[in-house]
Design a protein around this motif. Structure first.
Motif, PDB file in Angstrom:
ATOM      1  N   CYS A 112      61.073  10.471  20.482  1.00 48.33           N
ATOM      2  CA  CYS A 112      61.339   9.257  21.262  1.00 48.33           C
ATOM      3  C   CYS A 112      62.061   8.212  20.417  1.00 48.33           C
ATOM      4  CB  CYS A 112      60.030   8.684  21.808  1.00 48.33           C
ATOM      5  SG  CYS A 112      59.221   9.690  23.066  1.00 48.33           S
ATOM      6  N   ARG A 113      61.591   8.019  19.194  1.00 51.86           N
ATOM      7  CA  ARG A 113      62.237   7.042  18.324  1.00 51.86           C
ATOM      8  C   ARG A 113      63.664   7.444  18.010  1.00 51.86           C
ATOM      9  NH1 ARG A 113      57.019   6.963  15.748  1.00 51.86           N
ATOM     10  NH2 ARG A 113      57.774   8.471  14.216  1.00 51.86           N
ATOM     11  N   GLU A 114      63.879   8.746  17.761  1.00 55.51           N
ATOM     12  CA  GLU A 114      65.232   9.204  17.466  1.00 55.51           C
ATOM     13  C   GLU A 114      66.149   9.033  18.665  1.00 55.51           C
ATOM     14  OE1 GLU A 114      68.388  10.933  15.309  1.00 55.51           O
ATOM     15  OE2 GLU A 114      66.479  10.019  14.730  1.00 55.51           O
ATOM     16  N   GLU A 115      65.630   9.316  19.851  1.00 53.70           N
ATOM     17  CA  GLU A 115      66.443   9.175  21.053  1.00 53.70           C
ATOM     18  C   GLU A 115      66.814   7.722  21.297  1.00 53.70           C
ATOM     19  OE1 GLU A 115      65.488   9.844  25.679  1.00 53.70           O
ATOM     20  OE2 GLU A 115      65.486  11.657  24.460  1.00 53.70           O
TER      21      GLU A 115
ATOM     22  N   ARG B 207      67.799  15.412  23.757  1.00 51.60           N
ATOM     23  CA  ARG B 207      67.140  14.996  24.990  1.00 51.60           C
ATOM     24  C   ARG B 207      65.757  15.596  25.023  1.00 51.60           C
ATOM     25  NH1 ARG B 207      66.564  11.113  28.605  1.00 51.60           N
ATOM     26  NH2 ARG B 207      65.890  11.871  30.611  1.00 51.60           N
ATOM     27  N   HIS B 208      64.745  14.755  24.875  1.00 52.22           N
ATOM     28  CA  HIS B 208      63.359  15.237  24.847  1.00 52.22           C
ATOM     29  C   HIS B 208      62.534  14.627  25.965  1.00 52.22           C
ATOM     30  CE1 HIS B 208      63.767  17.288  20.965  1.00 52.22           C
ATOM     31  NE2 HIS B 208      64.513  16.263  20.602  1.00 52.22           N
ATOM     32  N   GLY B 209      63.172  14.006  26.937  1.00 51.89           N
ATOM     33  CA  GLY B 209      62.415  13.423  28.034  1.00 51.89           C
ATOM     34  C   GLY B 209      61.659  12.185  27.667  1.00 51.89           C
ATOM     35  N   CYS B 210      62.163  11.408  26.699  1.00 51.07           N
ATOM     36  CA  CYS B 210      61.452  10.223  26.237  1.00 51.07           C
ATOM     37  C   CYS B 210      62.067   8.941  26.753  1.00 51.07           C
ATOM     38  CB  CYS B 210      61.428  10.182  24.703  1.00 51.07           C
ATOM     39  SG  CYS B 210      60.636  11.621  23.992  1.00 51.07           S
TER      40      CYS B 210
ATOM     41  N   ARG C  34      56.478   9.190  27.121  1.00 53.79           N
ATOM     42  CA  ARG C  34      56.701  10.354  27.993  1.00 53.79           C
ATOM     43  C   ARG C  34      55.760  11.515  27.647  1.00 53.79           C
ATOM     44  NH1 ARG C  34      61.391  10.551  31.095  1.00 53.79           N
ATOM     45  NH2 ARG C  34      61.846   8.400  31.735  1.00 53.79           N
ATOM     46  N   PRO C  35      54.468  11.360  27.914  1.00 49.11           N
ATOM     47  CA  PRO C  35      53.507  12.411  27.560  1.00 49.11           C
ATOM     48  C   PRO C  35      53.648  13.638  28.459  1.00 49.11           C
ATOM     49  CG  PRO C  35      52.431  10.725  28.852  1.00 49.11           C
ATOM     50  CD  PRO C  35      53.834  10.225  28.603  1.00 49.11           C
ATOM     51  N   VAL C  36      53.207  14.766  27.929  1.00 45.54           N
ATOM     52  CA  VAL C  36      53.213  16.033  28.662  1.00 45.54           C
ATOM     53  C   VAL C  36      51.837  16.669  28.499  1.00 45.54           C
ATOM     54  CG1 VAL C  36      54.238  18.325  28.853  1.00 45.54           C
ATOM     55  CG2 VAL C  36      55.676  16.362  28.300  1.00 45.54           C
ATOM     56  N   VAL C  37      51.267  17.154  29.592  1.00 44.71           N
ATOM     57  CA  VAL C  37      49.967  17.833  29.550  1.00 44.71           C
ATOM     58  C   VAL C  37      50.223  19.335  29.501  1.00 44.71           C
ATOM     59  CG1 VAL C  37      47.732  18.153  30.667  1.00 44.71           C
ATOM     60  CG2 VAL C  37      48.934  15.970  30.886  1.00 44.71           C
ATOM     61  N   ARG C  38      49.697  19.983  28.481  1.00 44.02           N
ATOM     62  CA  ARG C  38      49.863  21.423  28.303  1.00 44.02           C
ATOM     63  C   ARG C  38      48.494  22.077  28.122  1.00 44.02           C
ATOM     64  NH1 ARG C  38      54.498  20.888  23.627  1.00 44.02           N
ATOM     65  NH2 ARG C  38      56.141  19.966  24.935  1.00 44.02           N
ATOM     66  N   ARG C  39      48.461  23.348  28.423  1.00 43.63           N
ATOM     67  CA  ARG C  39      47.230  24.115  28.214  1.00 43.63           C
ATOM     68  C   ARG C  39      47.063  24.402  26.730  1.00 43.63           C
ATOM     69  NH1 ARG C  39      43.878  24.209  32.732  1.00 43.63           N
ATOM     70  NH2 ARG C  39      45.171  24.376  34.596  1.00 43.63           N
TER      71      ARG C  39
ATOM     72  N   HIS D 169      50.249  15.936  25.020  1.00 45.38           N
ATOM     73  CA  HIS D 169      51.155  16.044  23.883  1.00 45.38           C
ATOM     74  C   HIS D 169      52.243  14.983  24.012  1.00 45.38           C
ATOM     75  CE1 HIS D 169      49.678  19.983  22.352  1.00 45.38           C
ATOM     76  NE2 HIS D 169      49.361  20.163  23.616  1.00 45.38           N
ATOM     77  N   VAL D 170      52.506  14.285  22.924  1.00 43.47           N
ATOM     78  CA  VAL D 170      53.598  13.318  22.874  1.00 43.47           C
ATOM     79  C   VAL D 170      54.377  13.574  21.586  1.00 43.47           C
ATOM     80  CG1 VAL D 170      52.442  11.549  24.230  1.00 43.47           C
ATOM     81  CG2 VAL D 170      52.149  11.568  21.759  1.00 43.47           C
ATOM     82  N   ASP D 171      55.678  13.347  21.656  1.00 45.50           N
ATOM     83  CA  ASP D 171      56.552  13.509  20.494  1.00 45.50           C
ATOM     84  C   ASP D 171      57.184  12.160  20.199  1.00 45.50           C
ATOM     85  OD1 ASP D 171      58.204  14.274  18.486  1.00 45.50           O
ATOM     86  OD2 ASP D 171      59.098  15.978  19.528  1.00 45.50           O
ATOM     87  N   ARG D 172      56.446  11.326  19.495  1.00 47.38           N
ATOM     88  CA  ARG D 172      56.916   9.968  19.228  1.00 47.38           C
ATOM     89  C   ARG D 172      58.140   9.974  18.327  1.00 47.38           C
ATOM     90  NH1 ARG D 172      52.339   6.093  17.264  1.00 47.38           N
ATOM     91  NH2 ARG D 172      54.052   4.646  17.595  1.00 47.38           N
TER      92      ARG D 172
END
Length: 323
Positions: free
Chosen positions: A292-295, A310-313, A272-277, A286-289
């Motif tokens: 995702c693993r915790e979720e 809930r991180h959108g993963c 669930r990647p997110v594109v940020r400035r 940006h990805v928060d692996r």
């Protein structure tokens, strides 16, 4: 003349952006845990920057080989990175039951069709390669599956292609052959980016995908203007340094294209990647692996909805029913 020690000053320093983009990308891809093919592309970009700087600083024949040969090698790595998931999907289809296989392969190939004016132009330029690809798939299908075109054979074929080009280029210096190969490889890669953009719904990711072909086209225009009208540009009050702009824009196109592919690959892996400035307003993936693993761990235990993590993963799922 800017310096007596550097033959082409502006064409030399402009390669620094290749090295910076390559180093940043190599750090980013290793930190996020992307596959080695991402590392290979960034390493090739660094080599291009160093080799091109050496050539424009010295104008030696051996330095020219260090400039042009890595360009083809990096394009082959870029080609593999773009098309490997599609090849893997084809392998999975060929390994599946044979019922309806022709229709599935046709649907997979037709996904590369259509598109706008740029895509139709790129499709026309890469039509011979498409026909060869279809022929290989049909042969693989008739041969009963994976024996014809396995992943290891595809990788070996790309390695062999790069080695043969390096040997021929060093022995005969076929400038026209180099330009033709580089142009067609870039066109084939641009086409895949256009195809992937059509299936992407993220606005900033689409912005990355749109900037890649546009930047490449402008860079090619600067390169050709400098090549064919060099004397006229030197007569201007200020030399626009078209070849230096070619370096800068191509390095920038690497950044756009690779960031988009980071987004695509992370989405394929469920990150669930997110594109940020980011710095200077540049879009960064940006990805928060870890989240995702915790979720996923909490989801497996049936407690993650109640915990509020809930991180959108991953998709929202109901906890399993108690026995």
């Amino acid at each position: 003349m800017v310096s007596h020690y550097i033959a082409e000053f502006h064409n030399t320093w402009s390669n620094a952006l290749f090295v910076l983009v390559g180093l940043h990308g190599l750090w980013f891809s290793t930190r996020q845990g992307y596959e080695k093919r991402f590392h290979a592309v960034y390493f090739g970009v660094i080599v291009i920057g160093l080799g091109s700087a050496a050539f424009h600083a010295t104008l030696l024949k051996v330095a020219q080989q260090c400039d042009e040969t890595p360009m083809i090698w990096s394009c082959l790595c870029w080609l593999y990175l773009l098309y490997e998931p599609e090849w893997a999907e084809t392998d999975a289809l060929l390994a599946a039951p044979r019922e309806g296989l022709d229709a599935k392969l046709a649907a997979l190939h037709s996904a590369a069709g259509g598109g706008g004016r740029l895509h139709r132009l790129l499709h026309a330029l890469t039509a011979p390669a498409d026909r060869a690809e279809r022929w290989l798939r049909q042969r693989q299908l008739r041969g009963g599956g994976a024996a014809c075109c396995t992943p290891s054979r595809r990788t070996a074929a790309l390695w062999l292609y790069g080695i043969c080009f390096a040997a021929l280029h060093a022995a005969f210096e076929p400038t026209l052959l180099f330009f033709a190969q580089f142009f067609l490889l870039i066109a084939y890669c641009m086409r895949k980016i256009v195809v992937l953009r059509a299936s992407c719904v993220d606005e900033l990711a689409n912005l990355l995908a749109a900037r890649y072909p546009r930047t490449v086209i402008v860079a090619f225009a600067c390169w050709n203007l400098d090549m064919h009208f060099c004397q006229s540009m030197r007569a201007l009050p200020i030399n626009p340094q078209g070849h230096a702009w070619w370096h800068l824009l191509m390095a920038l196109s690497v950044f756009w294209g690779m960031q988009f592919m980071h987004f695509v690959r992370a989405a394929q892996l469920g990150w669930r990647p997110v594109v940020r400035r980011g710095l200077f307003g540049l879009p960064l993936v940006h990805v928060d692996r870890r989240a995702c693993r915790e979720e996923k761990r909490l989801q497996g235990e049936g407690r993650w909805r109640a915990s509020g993590v809930r991180h959108g993963c991953g998709p929202i799922a109901s906890p399993p029913a108690s026995p």
